[in-house]
Structures are given as structure tokens and as C-alpha cells.
Design a protein around this motif. Structure first.
Motif, PDB file in Angstrom:
ATOM      1  N   LEU A  50       0.831  -1.204   0.000  1.00  0.00           N
ATOM      2  CA  LEU A  50       0.000   0.000   0.000  1.00  0.00           C
ATOM      3  C   LEU A  50       0.865   1.254   0.000  1.00  0.00           C
ATOM      4  CD1 LEU A  50      -2.498   1.850   0.662  1.00  0.00           C
ATOM      5  CD2 LEU A  50      -2.135   1.237   3.044  1.00  0.00           C
ATOM      6  N   LEU A  51       1.855   1.320   0.891  1.00  0.00           N
ATOM      7  CA  LEU A  51       2.710   2.498   0.961  1.00  0.00           C
ATOM      8  C   LEU A  51       3.569   2.644  -0.288  1.00  0.00           C
ATOM      9  CD1 LEU A  51       3.861   2.754   4.679  1.00  0.00           C
ATOM     10  CD2 LEU A  51       2.782   4.544   3.314  1.00  0.00           C
ATOM     11  N   GLU A  52       4.012   1.534  -0.844  1.00  0.00           N
ATOM     12  CA  GLU A  52       4.754   1.591  -2.108  1.00  0.00           C
ATOM     13  C   GLU A  52       3.904   2.251  -3.190  1.00  0.00           C
ATOM     14  OE1 GLU A  52       7.880  -1.760  -3.185  1.00  0.00           O
ATOM     15  OE2 GLU A  52       5.956  -2.611  -2.637  1.00  0.00           O
ATOM     16  N   THR A  53       2.659   1.809  -3.288  1.00  0.00           N
ATOM     17  CA  THR A  53       1.762   2.349  -4.312  1.00  0.00           C
ATOM     18  C   THR A  53       1.502   3.829  -4.072  1.00  0.00           C
ATOM     19  OG1 THR A  53       0.701   0.178  -4.503  1.00  0.00           O
ATOM     20  CG2 THR A  53      -0.477   2.065  -5.438  1.00  0.00           C
ATOM     21  N   ALA A  54       1.253   4.195  -2.821  1.00  0.00           N
ATOM     22  CA  ALA A  54       1.021   5.605  -2.493  1.00  0.00           C
ATOM     23  C   ALA A  54       2.233   6.447  -2.869  1.00  0.00           C
ATOM     24  CB  ALA A  54       0.707   5.745  -1.005  1.00  0.00           C
ATOM     25  N   ALA A  55       3.430   5.894  -2.653  1.00  0.00           N
ATOM     26  CA  ALA A  55       4.655   6.611  -3.017  1.00  0.00           C
ATOM     27  C   ALA A  55       4.742   6.822  -4.529  1.00  0.00           C
ATOM     28  CB  ALA A  55       5.879   5.844  -2.523  1.00  0.00           C
ATOM     29  N   LEU A  56       4.330   5.829  -5.291  1.00  0.00           N
ATOM     30  CA  LEU A  56       4.416   5.926  -6.747  1.00  0.00           C
ATOM     31  C   LEU A  56       3.438   6.938  -7.326  1.00  0.00           C
ATOM     32  CD1 LEU A  56       4.827   2.174  -7.798  1.00  0.00           C
ATOM     33  CD2 LEU A  56       6.602   3.872  -7.316  1.00  0.00           C
ATOM     34  N   ILE A  57       2.356   7.222  -6.609  1.00  0.00           N
ATOM     35  CA  ILE A  57       1.342   8.139  -7.144  1.00  0.00           C
ATOM     36  C   ILE A  57       1.335   9.499  -6.465  1.00  0.00           C
ATOM     37  CG2 ILE A  57      -0.201   6.280  -7.892  1.00  0.00           C
ATOM     38  CD1 ILE A  57      -1.878   6.735  -5.385  1.00  0.00           C
ATOM     39  N   HIS A  58       2.186   9.708  -5.465  1.00  0.00           N
ATOM     40  CA  HIS A  58       2.047  10.930  -4.666  1.00  0.00           C
ATOM     41  C   HIS A  58       2.307  12.198  -5.479  1.00  0.00           C
ATOM     42  CE1 HIS A  58       6.447  10.929  -4.342  1.00  0.00           C
ATOM     43  NE2 HIS A  58       6.379  12.142  -3.846  1.00  0.00           N
ATOM     44  N   ASP A  59       3.069  12.111  -6.567  1.00  0.00           N
ATOM     45  CA  ASP A  59       3.356  13.275  -7.416  1.00  0.00           C
ATOM     46  C   ASP A  59       2.715  13.163  -8.791  1.00  0.00           C
ATOM     47  OD1 ASP A  59       4.832  14.792  -5.652  1.00  0.00           O
ATOM     48  OD2 ASP A  59       6.780  14.098  -6.356  1.00  0.00           O
ATOM     49  N   ILE A  60       1.833  12.218  -8.973  1.00  0.00           N
ATOM     50  CA  ILE A  60       1.359  11.880 -10.314  1.00  0.00           C
ATOM     51  C   ILE A  60       0.506  12.979 -10.949  1.00  0.00           C
ATOM     52  CG2 ILE A  60      -0.859  10.726  -9.829  1.00  0.00           C
ATOM     53  CD1 ILE A  60       0.250   8.352 -11.545  1.00  0.00           C
ATOM     54  N   GLY A  61      -0.041  13.883 -10.126  1.00  0.00           N
ATOM     55  CA  GLY A  61      -0.865  14.963 -10.663  1.00  0.00           C
ATOM     56  C   GLY A  61      -0.114  16.251 -10.920  1.00  0.00           C
ATOM     57  N   ASN A  62       1.175  16.262 -10.614  1.00  0.00           N
ATOM     58  CA  ASN A  62       1.945  17.500 -10.789  1.00  0.00           C
ATOM     59  C   ASN A  62       2.113  17.856 -12.260  1.00  0.00           C
ATOM     60  OD1 ASN A  62       2.384  17.004  -7.969  1.00  0.00           O
ATOM     61  ND2 ASN A  62       4.184  18.295  -8.085  1.00  0.00           N
ATOM     62  N   PRO A  63       2.066  19.144 -12.577  1.00  0.00           N
ATOM     63  CA  PRO A  63       2.267  19.583 -13.966  1.00  0.00           C
ATOM     64  C   PRO A  63       3.728  19.465 -14.350  1.00  0.00           C
ATOM     65  CG  PRO A  63       2.110  21.484 -12.519  1.00  0.00           C
ATOM     66  CD  PRO A  63       1.825  20.279 -11.666  1.00  0.00           C
TER      67      PRO A  63
END
Length: 453
Positions: free
Chosen positions: A112-125
Motif C-alpha cells: 500500500l505504501l509503495e503504491t502511495a509513493a508511486l502516485i504521490h506526485d502523479i498529478g503535478n504539472p
């Protein structure tokens, strides 16, 4: 009232039916560990296979439009955050066990934390945090020039004036991602995974820089319903999910140490620059001691590894020490706060980066270039999207608008259904911002060069 791990960690997925459900395993006779493992593995696969995740390989961490292999991108940064989050979780479980606190669910949260880490910046321009600032500045300058602007609510205006990549991440994960047309509800991740990346709980018109949870925007007007569904499912309501503290610390650790390493490799400072700065800030000379027969490069690498390890241990200890307050949702401080030499050194490294890295001409010039690219894209696309399904476009505008993806148009139509005229214009502007945010650094420059130079 304490948050409950049986509700905090569950398998309920956020869908687009508008209904709200809770993660609640208290009265269900199931093999919870197996169900959690299956769900979080599924979340991981959905992220890894997504085009949004792949785009991170060409999005800026610190150095915009950099082609040197040793410099981190958002992708390599996210992988390092995932690595640190696993290490810290392992240390937390050990620290809690020493205090006779056993949480079965935590042992199932590595993926779960691995996945959260992979998406934590995914919305940045594109172009890093300066890309966010470019969007804010553009709307501050140009938003009021459009007739529709005065019809927006305060929150709708502030969604653009206080644009935030964290809030865009929730939008992307729950709406923008369309999996080649097979999904209308984003990646359909578990509420637990989504809540683990929600660092802030304030809307754009409720910001308070003095409060941890409202320092930045947590969600946009367009995602209010889905935000509430996530928080209802996990039972966190207006609180942080406890795992956010671990993810945020992992992020902080990853970028602080990697910025120092990348900038050194880039030649932005010398070994002695760093040594003198750290000595002065920490009041001790024990760091970066150059040993006989060791190079400066080797000493720097060893220093980074040892200090990084000590800070991770400090995070775990602080989480365990403040566990009761965190679980009650009333711990509102940073988690990296221990009064020890290693944490003082960590803070010194952050200060060093501000002086020796972020203010260098190399980075500032690239940020100006990124700003001009985003500025021109919004100049051209905002007036065009405001005409979509409203008034006819001329031939030039049609050709510009053709760059907008069909999935973005489909999302607009879903969001605009049964909306007021003012809301439709709000969603039209979201279409332009979504278009820019989905771009990589390289693609943004390519579109800019192709269309406008």
C-alpha cells in the motif's frame, strides 16, 4: 475519538456512482490479511501499468528538461520514496511492538505504501513545483479578464488561484485516468490508497498557512464528492490518515538527500561548501569528516547513507512516541522533529539546497523557460476551451482544440451534465488545466515549439 485500523485499512474501491461506503471488517468473517494483500497488489499493478505513471519519467524533480542520466526525475524520485516508506514502516512496526502495540493491518501495508509513493506526485504539472506556480500566476493575471470569472464561487476561483498538484493527483486518479476508454472512474483504487496521499484536508478557499492540514489545497470543487467518499470510507473525515505521516516523511527524506547528491554531481557546489555549511548549522564537526585514502565523493555518499538511515529511525521513533495523538487525529506537527544531531543535519541540508541549489542560474533559467511554455499554452488553450459546446470556433481555434484528448472532452461532458452555465465554464477551464498537467516536460516543449515557434 481514535481512528480504527479496521476502517483505515480496507478494500473498498472508489467508484463513480456517488454512493459512500465504509471500510468495515469488524463484523465480517474473512481472511482479512489475504483480502488486503490482493487489493493492494491490484492497486500497485493498476498504477504501474498506467500511462500517467510512465509520464513521470519525463517530469522534473529539480532540473527541468535535463537529459543527464544521473539526475532524478519524478519517476526515480517516486521509486526512492517507495523504498524509504517500506523501511520506515518496518521500523514503525518494530517501535510499536516494543511498546506492546500490535497492529495486524500495518503488516499488510508495505505494498500500500509503495503504491502511495508511486502516485504521490502523479498529478503535478510539468516543470516541477514552478509549474504549479506558473498556473497560479497565469490565473491571477488572466482569470478576472474572462466574463465567466465573476460567476464562479470563491472556491472555484481559488481552485485555479491556489492550484495544487496534490489536489490534481486526486482528480487524475479518480477521474482523468481512463485506461484506454475502459474506465470512467479513474484507476478505481482503494479508498485506503487514495487517502494515504491526501496530505491536506482543506478546500482552496479554506487555506490557513499556520495549520498543518490546511497549508495547501487538499481537493478541488470538482472532486468534493469523491474526497468526501474517500474520507468516509476510511473514517478519517477531516483528519489525516496515519500513514500519510510515513509517506510524507519518506518524500521529505528522498528529495532532501537526492537534491544534495544530484546538485553535487551537477557541479553546483563543492565538498567544502557543504562541509562548512553543515558544521555551522549543526554546531558540530562530526559530519563529512574526510578520512585518509577516501575521496570526497566516497565520503559524501557514506555521509548521505548514514544520515538518511538515522533520520528514518527518528521518524519511526517519533511516530511511535506520538502514536496516540496521531490515531486521535490531533497531532499537527511535522514528524521529523527529534532534537538530535542527525535531524539537525537533515534540516541543514534542506537549508543548503535553498541557497546552493534552487537559486542557481542553471535552475532559475530553466524554470523561466518552463514558465513561458506553460504561460503560452494557457494563453492559447483557455480561450478556445471556453468556446467548447458554447459558441463556434474559427479554423485556427479548431486546430488548437484538436490537441485536447477525447477522454478530456468526455470528462467535461460528464461533469457538465446538469451543471449551471457558470459550472460548465469552470469545467471548461479544468479541461485546459488538465491538458497542461498531463504533459511531460518534453511534450510541453514539443507542443510549444510545434505550434507557437
Amino acid at each position: 475519538m481514535k481512528m480504527n485500523w479496521r476502517q483505515l485499512v480496507g478494500t473498498y474501491r472508489i467508484s463513480d456512482n456517488g454512493k459512500q461506503y465504509q471500510n468495515d471488517w469488524l463484523n465480517k468473517q474473512v481472511d482479512l490479511a489475504t483480502e488486503l494483500r490482493k487489493s493492494f497488489d491490484s492497486d500497485y499493478r493498476r498504477v504501474i501499468k498506467s500511462d500517467a505513471f510512465r509520464r513521470l519519467q519525463d517530469k522534473t524533480q529539480v532540473f527541468p528538461l535535463e537529459r543527464n542520466d544521473f539526475v532524478r526525475t519524478r519517476l526515480t524520485h517516486s521509486l526512492e520514496v517507495a523504498m524509504h516508506s517500506r523501511d520506515i514502516l518496518r521500523l514503525v512496526i518494530s517501535q510499536l511492538s516494543e511498546r506492546n502495540i500490535e497492529v495486524m493491518e500495518l503488516s499488510e501495508c508495505y505494498r500500500l505504501l509503495e503504491t502511495a509513493a508511486l502516485i504521490h506526485d502523479i498529478g503535478n504539472p510539468p516543470f516541477g513545483h514552478f509549474g504549479e506556480e506558473a498556473i497560479r500566476i497565469w490565473f491571477e493575471k488572466n482569470g478576472p479578464l474572462y466574463a465567466c470569472w465573476s460567476d464562479f464561487s470563491e472556491q472555484q476561483q481559488n481552485d485555479f488561484l491556489n492550484f495544487e498538484g496534490n489536489a490534481q493527483t486526486i482528480r487524475l486518479l479518480t477521474k482523468l485516468h481512463h485506461d484506454n476508454g475502459t474506465s470512467k472512474a479513474g484507476m478505481k483504487l482503494t479508498a485506503t490508497t487514495l487517502d494515504t496521499v491526501i496530505k491536506y484536508t482543506a478546500s482552496s478557499d479554506q487555506l490557513n498557512k499556520q495549520q498543518l492540514l490546511s497549508k495547501k489545497v487538499g481537493y478541488f470543487y470538482s472532486e468534493k464528492q469523491v474526497f468526501n467518499a474517500i474520507k468516509f470510507a476510511t473514517g478519517t473525515q477531516n483528519k489525516r490518515h496515519p500513514l500519510v505521516f510515513l509517506l510524507e516523511a519518506s518524500d521529505d527524506i528522498a528529495y532532501t538527500f537526492s537534491d544534495i547528491e544530484d546538485a553535487y554531481n551537477y557541479g553546483l557546489y563543492s565538498y567544502q561548501d557543504l562541509k562548512q555549511f553543515v558544521d555551522a548549522q549543526t554546531g558540530t564537526k562530526k559530519f563529512l569528516m574526510l578520512e585518509k585514502d577516501k575521496t570526497e565523493e566516497a565520503t559524501l555518499q557514506e555521509f548521505l547513507r548514514k544520515t538518511q538511515r538515522a533520520v528514518c529511525q527518528s521518524v519511526a521513533k517519533n511516530f511511535a512516541n506520538h502514536y496516540d495523538l496521531i490515531m486521535r487525529g490531533i497531532y499537527h506537527n511535522e514528524i521529523i522533529i527529534e532534537d538530535c544531531d542527525e535531524v539537525k543535519c537533515f534540516q541543514a541540508l534542506k537549508n543548503f539546497s535553498r541557497v546552493y541549489v534552487f537559486q542557481t542560474k542553471t535552475i532559475l533559467d530553466q524554470e523561466v523557460l518552463g514558465f513561458n511554455i506553460i504561460n503560452r499554452l494557457l494563453d492559447e488553450f483557455v480561450p478556445v476551451v471556453l468556446k467548447y459546446e458554447k459558441v463556434s470556433m474559427n479554423k485556427y481555434e479548431e486546430r488548437i482544440f484538436n490537441n485536447i484528448s477525447e477522454s478530456a472532452k468526455a470528462l467535461y461532458r460528464r461533469e457538465a451534465k446538469n451543471a449551471t452555465e457558470a459550472e460548465k465554464d469552470y469545467y471548461r477551464l479544468k479541461m485546459a488545466v488538465d491538458f497542461v498537467c498531463n504533459m511531460t516536460d518534453g511534450y510541453a516543449k514539443k507542443v510549444y515549439d510545434t505550434l507557437f515557434t
